[in-house]
Design a protein around this motif. Structure first.
Motif, PDB file in Angstrom:
ATOM      1  N   GLY A  64     -10.266 -25.188  -1.726  1.00  0.00           N
ATOM      2  CA  GLY A  64     -11.659 -25.192  -2.180  1.00  0.00           C
ATOM      3  C   GLY A  64     -12.590 -25.774  -1.127  1.00  0.00           C
ATOM      4  N   ASP A 133     -10.003 -17.520  -4.137  1.00  0.00           N
ATOM      5  CA  ASP A 133      -9.346 -18.814  -3.915  1.00  0.00           C
ATOM      6  C   ASP A 133      -8.321 -19.090  -5.031  1.00  0.00           C
ATOM      7  OD1 ASP A 133      -8.887 -21.593  -3.909  1.00  0.00           O
ATOM      8  OD2 ASP A 133     -10.996 -22.146  -4.080  1.00  0.00           O
ATOM      9  N   ARG A 173      -8.739 -37.176  -6.112  1.00  0.00           N
ATOM     10  CA  ARG A 173      -9.830 -36.188  -6.195  1.00  0.00           C
ATOM     11  C   ARG A 173     -10.977 -36.640  -7.107  1.00  0.00           C
ATOM     12  NH1 ARG A 173      -8.376 -30.002  -6.270  1.00  0.00           N
ATOM     13  NH2 ARG A 173      -6.873 -30.664  -7.821  1.00  0.00           N
ATOM     14  N   ARG A 177     -10.213 -33.493 -13.524  1.00  0.00           N
ATOM     15  CA  ARG A 177      -9.378 -32.337 -13.884  1.00  0.00           C
ATOM     16  C   ARG A 177      -8.168 -32.772 -14.708  1.00  0.00           C
ATOM     17  NH1 ARG A 177      -8.731 -28.014  -8.991  1.00  0.00           N
ATOM     18  NH2 ARG A 177      -6.730 -27.818 -10.081  1.00  0.00           N
TER      19      ARG A 177
HETATM   20 MG   LIG Z   1      -9.186 -25.693  -5.641  1.00  0.00          MG
END
Ligand SMILES: [Mg+2]
Ligand SMILES: Nc1ncnc2c1ncn2[C@@H]1O[C@H](COP(=O)(O)OP(=O)(O)OP(=O)(O)O)[C@@H](O)[C@H]1O
Ligand SMILES: Nc1ccn([C@H]2C[C@H](O)[C@@H](COP(=O)(O)O)O2)c(=O)n1
Length: 253
Positions: A64, A133, A173, A177
């Motif tokens: 990404g 992606d 990150r 998520r």
């Molecule tokens: Mg990604």
């Protein structure tokens, strides 16, 4: 740019994956004989085929991040399969709960669902250059895209990153998520090795794979990406969204 040409019969058959692949997929709860009661699209007659780049790599390898830089420089339209699936969850669509449960468990969503989402984006876009992606994640994804969308990638990027580094990146990150936790990441890494490697090998054998060492700074990694697109300069120059600082834009001074 795209038109629907026919309905697919319910099975993938002619290019069905090998038995060992089937065993691999079954081990991870996938069914290679998924039904595809959907319609096939082809680029309209006379229209140029779209320029398609697939972006592969393990979880946290930096796909990404590098896609953002590719978009900025070359003006490709970024379609992230994971983002499209997460949008289904956020919008509480009919597949939302199923997708959430699979993603939480580090598993792969049935190809029919993912390919239909990509197909919709491709068909509704005015762009002719796409960066796809996180797709194809499995041989089944790959075959489904070929059969349903009817297009082949021009370029396949593979961000090659050691597992230890990927785990570190994912755990840092901080994007909230549901799959960024140590239990899910371990499952995703296993699935990546079992199901995505055959796809990588497939494109390597076809001479379309560009392997990038994904360790280093974001800019150092992007330096490896830049020359990959040089042979496609002419096609990419026609993009309507190219950053004026792009190496593809001729200096007017
Ligand atoms: Mg990604
Ligand atoms: N070269 C790099 N060095 C250090 N950290 C990086 C680098 N590239 C990306 N990151 C960071 O690592 C994390 C994962 O990157 P990114 O989201 O781009 O990976 P991804 O391959 O898209 O992962 P996923 O498959 O899980 O979506 C992000 O927090 C990102 O900022
Ligand atoms: N082709 C795809 C792409 C993604 N998924 C699911 C499974 C992944 O773990 C999750 C997150 O994707 P990412 O954002 O890491 O690219 O989405 C899938 O099933 N099939």
């Amino acid at each position: 740019m795209w038109r629907r040409v026919a309905s697919l019969s319910p099975m993938i058959s002619s290019s069905s994956p090998s038995r060992s692949l089937a065993r691999n997929q079954a081990a991870f709860g996938l069914n290679i004989r998924e039904s595809f009661a959907t319609e096939i699209s082809k680029p309209e007659e006379g229209a140029k085929s779209p320029f398609i780049t697939f972006v592969l790599g393990g979880p946290g390898s930096g796909k990404g991040t590098q896609c953002e830089k590719i978009v900025e420089t070359f003006g490709l339209t970024h379609l992230s399969a994971g983002d499209l699936l997460r949008r289904e969850i956020a919008m509480h669509t009919k597949n939302g709960d199923m997708i959430l449960n699979l993603i939480k468990d580090g598993k792969i969503v049935p190809s029919e669902v993912t390919v239909k989402l990509l197909q919709k984006e491709l068909e509704s876009s005015n762009s002719s250059k796409f960066l796809i992606d996180g797709f194809p994640r499995t041989e089944e994804n790959r075959v489904a895209f070929e059969r349903i969308v009817g297009a082949d990638p021009d370029v396949v990027l593979f961000f090659d990153c050691p597992e230890e580094e990927m785990v570190k990146r994912v755990l840092n990150r901080n994007q909230g998520r549901v799959d960024d936790n140590i239990t899910t990441i371990k499952k995703r890494l296993k699935i990546f090795e079992a199901l995505n490697r055959p796809v990588i090998d497939y494109y390597k054998n076809k001479g379309k794979l560009y392997t990038i060492n994904a360790v280093g700074t974001v800019d150092d990694i992007f330096k490896q990406v830049l020359p990959i697109f040089t042979p496609f300069e002419e096609q990419l120059k026609q993009s309507r969204h190219v950053n004026p600082k792009s190496p593809l834009v001729e200096n007017s001074s």
